[in-house]
Write a protein that holds these residues in place. Sequence first.
Motif, PDB file in Angstrom:
ATOM      1  N   VAL A   1       0.841  -1.196   0.000  1.00 18.44           N
ATOM      2  CA  VAL A   1       0.000   0.000   0.000  1.00 18.44           C
ATOM      3  C   VAL A   1       0.878   1.249   0.000  1.00 18.44           C
ATOM      4  CG1 VAL A   1      -1.794   1.312   1.228  1.00 18.44           C
ATOM      5  CG2 VAL A   1      -1.842  -1.196   1.267  1.00 18.44           C
ATOM      6  N   VAL A   2       0.567   2.185  -0.907  1.00 19.44           N
ATOM      7  CA  VAL A   2       1.161   3.525  -0.873  1.00 19.44           C
ATOM      8  C   VAL A   2       0.004   4.502  -0.675  1.00 19.44           C
ATOM      9  CG1 VAL A   2       2.599   5.232  -2.038  1.00 19.44           C
ATOM     10  CG2 VAL A   2       2.978   2.789  -2.459  1.00 19.44           C
ATOM     11  N   PHE A   3       0.092   5.291   0.392  1.00 22.19           N
ATOM     12  CA  PHE A   3      -1.051   6.058   0.904  1.00 22.19           C
ATOM     13  C   PHE A   3      -0.641   7.515   1.061  1.00 22.19           C
ATOM     14  CE2 PHE A   3      -3.910   7.624   4.146  1.00 22.19           C
ATOM     15  CZ  PHE A   3      -5.043   6.813   4.178  1.00 22.19           C
ATOM     16  N   VAL A   4      -1.314   8.417   0.335  1.00 19.41           N
ATOM     17  CA  VAL A   4      -1.052   9.855   0.444  1.00 19.41           C
ATOM     18  C   VAL A   4      -1.982  10.454   1.496  1.00 19.41           C
ATOM     19  CG1 VAL A   4      -1.391  12.055  -0.756  1.00 19.41           C
ATOM     20  CG2 VAL A   4      -0.121  10.222  -1.864  1.00 19.41           C
ATOM     21  N   THR A   5      -1.421  11.276   2.390  1.00 19.23           N
ATOM     22  CA  THR A   5      -2.228  11.938   3.411  1.00 19.23           C
ATOM     23  C   THR A   5      -1.590  13.265   3.804  1.00 19.23           C
ATOM     24  OG1 THR A   5      -3.183  11.743   5.646  1.00 19.23           O
ATOM     25  CG2 THR A   5      -1.068  10.662   5.280  1.00 19.23           C
ATOM     26  N   HIS A   6      -2.427  14.183   4.286  1.00 18.08           N
ATOM     27  CA  HIS A   6      -1.919  15.428   4.888  1.00 18.08           C
ATOM     28  C   HIS A   6      -1.708  15.266   6.389  1.00 18.08           C
ATOM     29  CE1 HIS A   6      -3.341  17.673   1.235  1.00 18.08           C
ATOM     30  NE2 HIS A   6      -2.250  18.351   1.526  1.00 18.08           N
ATOM     31  N   SER A   7      -2.231  14.185   6.954  1.00 17.74           N
ATOM     32  CA  SER A   7      -2.252  14.015   8.403  1.00 17.74           C
ATOM     33  C   SER A   7      -1.037  13.226   8.886  1.00 17.74           C
ATOM     34  CB  SER A   7      -3.533  13.278   8.816  1.00 17.74           C
ATOM     35  OG  SER A   7      -3.456  12.854  10.162  1.00 17.74           O
ATOM     36  N   ILE A   8      -0.204  13.869   9.694  1.00 17.96           N
ATOM     37  CA  ILE A   8       0.953  13.179  10.278  1.00 17.96           C
ATOM     38  C   ILE A   8       0.471  12.033  11.162  1.00 17.96           C
ATOM     39  CG2 ILE A   8       2.945  13.414  11.817  1.00 17.96           C
ATOM     40  CD1 ILE A   8       3.170  16.322  10.921  1.00 17.96           C
ATOM     41  N   GLU A   9      -0.579  12.284  11.944  1.00 18.17           N
ATOM     42  CA  GLU A   9      -1.085  11.243  12.851  1.00 18.17           C
ATOM     43  C   GLU A   9      -1.566  10.029  12.065  1.00 18.17           C
ATOM     44  OE1 GLU A   9      -5.024  10.928  15.463  1.00 18.17           O
ATOM     45  OE2 GLU A   9      -3.535  12.263  16.378  1.00 18.17           O
ATOM     46  N   GLU A  10      -2.295  10.253  10.972  1.00 17.53           N
ATOM     47  CA  GLU A  10      -2.774   9.135  10.154  1.00 17.53           C
ATOM     48  C   GLU A  10      -1.602   8.345   9.585  1.00 17.53           C
ATOM     49  OE1 GLU A  10      -6.479   8.678   7.357  1.00 17.53           O
ATOM     50  OE2 GLU A  10      -5.004   9.967   6.354  1.00 17.53           O
TER      51      GLU A  10
ATOM     52  N   ALA B   1      -2.017   8.082  21.692  1.00 10.70           N
ATOM     53  CA  ALA B   1      -1.745   8.860  22.903  1.00 10.70           C
ATOM     54  C   ALA B   1      -0.435   8.466  23.581  1.00 10.70           C
ATOM     55  CB  ALA B   1      -2.896   8.706  23.889  1.00 10.70           C
ATOM     56  N   SER B   2       0.259   7.463  23.057  1.00 16.45           N
ATOM     57  CA  SER B   2       1.476   6.983  23.732  1.00 16.45           C
ATOM     58  C   SER B   2       2.630   7.970  23.562  1.00 16.45           C
ATOM     59  CB  SER B   2       1.884   5.619  23.179  1.00 16.45           C
ATOM     60  OG  SER B   2       2.432   5.766  21.877  1.00 16.45           O
TER      61      SER B   2
ATOM     62  N   PHE C   1       4.525   7.341  20.234  1.00  7.60           N
ATOM     63  CA  PHE C   1       3.805   7.842  19.057  1.00  7.60           C
ATOM     64  C   PHE C   1       4.005   9.348  18.926  1.00  7.60           C
ATOM     65  CE2 PHE C   1       0.358   9.223  16.406  1.00  7.60           C
ATOM     66  CZ  PHE C   1      -0.014   8.141  15.630  1.00  7.60           C
ATOM     67  N   ASN C   2       3.861  10.050  20.035  1.00 10.75           N
ATOM     68  CA  ASN C   2       3.948  11.509  19.988  1.00 10.75           C
ATOM     69  C   ASN C   2       5.367  12.013  19.787  1.00 10.75           C
ATOM     70  OD1 ASN C   2       1.187  12.876  20.443  1.00 10.75           O
ATOM     71  ND2 ASN C   2       1.157  11.126  21.837  1.00 10.75           N
ATOM     72  N   ALA C   3       6.353  11.219  20.200  1.00 12.42           N
ATOM     73  CA  ALA C   3       7.747  11.593  19.911  1.00 12.42           C
ATOM     74  C   ALA C   3       7.995  11.570  18.404  1.00 12.42           C
ATOM     75  CB  ALA C   3       8.701  10.637  20.631  1.00 12.42           C
ATOM     76  N   ILE C   4       7.465  10.549  17.719  1.00 13.75           N
ATOM     77  CA  ILE C   4       7.610  10.473  16.259  1.00 13.75           C
ATOM     78  C   ILE C   4       6.836  11.610  15.595  1.00 13.75           C
ATOM     79  CG2 ILE C   4       7.075   9.075  14.220  1.00 13.75           C
ATOM     80  CD1 ILE C   4       7.518   6.596  15.998  1.00 13.75           C
ATOM     81  N   ARG C   5       5.643  11.918  16.118  1.00 11.79           N
ATOM     82  CA  ARG C   5       4.851  13.007  15.549  1.00 11.79           C
ATOM     83  C   ARG C   5       5.612  14.333  15.629  1.00 11.79           C
ATOM     84  NH1 ARG C   5      -1.327  13.337  16.911  1.00 11.79           N
ATOM     85  NH2 ARG C   5      -0.558  12.871  18.988  1.00 11.79           N
ATOM     86  N   ARG C   6       6.312  14.578  16.747  1.00 10.35           N
ATOM     87  CA  ARG C   6       7.086  15.826  16.872  1.00 10.35           C
ATOM     88  C   ARG C   6       8.228  15.879  15.862  1.00 10.35           C
ATOM     89  NH1 ARG C   6       5.933  14.919  22.330  1.00 10.35           N
ATOM     90  NH2 ARG C   6       7.881  13.812  22.682  1.00 10.35           N
TER      91      ARG C   6
END
Length: 259
Positions: free
Chosen positions: A193-202, A235-236, A239-244
């Motif tokens: 799967v190759v998935f385009v998104t604007h959402s970092i969380e997604e 919420a972990s 996860f949030n360290a990667i998001r930053r």
Amino acid sequence: MAEASIPIIQINRVFKQFRLQEQTIHALSDASLAIAKGEFVCLIGASGCGKSTLLRIMAGFEQPSAGHALMWDKSIEGPDPSRGMVFQDYALFPWLSVRDNIGFGPSSRGLGRGEVKDTVDKFIELVGLQKFATAYPHQLSGGMKQRVAIARVLANDAELVLMDEPFGALDAMTRERLQDELLDIWQRTKLTVVFVTHSIEEAIFLADRVVVMTPGPGRIESDNQLDLPRPRDVASPEFNAIRRVLGAKLHSHHAKKAA
């Protein structure tokens, strides 16, 4: 049978230019990417960074202005059932039922009636739409339409599923449910799967790898392997360290472009 060492998709130094009225638009510049069979890769970046253009080149809807796009080490010359595309606007045939939308590809490939029925039954069950098999697109919710779109691609014997912001128009609750369902389908079918998104969380929730693209002309800024175990908790702390980290990479490009 393709060798395990050969990526299913290779993008080698691809450039893409468009003519728009009197202007030349540079959509992609020296983009390179390799994707292994079975991976789930998300592309993120600002609007206009070339994410969708890169996806369309993988699909065979566009040809590079320079460079090479390969599937199993063979040049991608045009669309092919082995590469299925799922769009944000569903792109279903409004005059066909759920069953007939899903069966369109197998029927077009000349499969017998019994084989088409078995294929459709399998993928209607996979996406949980058995009760809506005879419904038409206008009778379905957005989430149901997107499940039909995914099932239609899978029923056409796709090895590679290309998804262009498929959940972008859905409400938050439906989006989260379909993310879970997509991951379940991916893990059961071993698709790529190759998935385009604007959402970092997604992107972090879904992907093995998150590829960050620069603002146009699009380049691959960084290719980030995610080592988070599944299922993932948004919420972990991990996860949030990667998001930053990914957010900083995206926003640094916005700042540079604005300057």
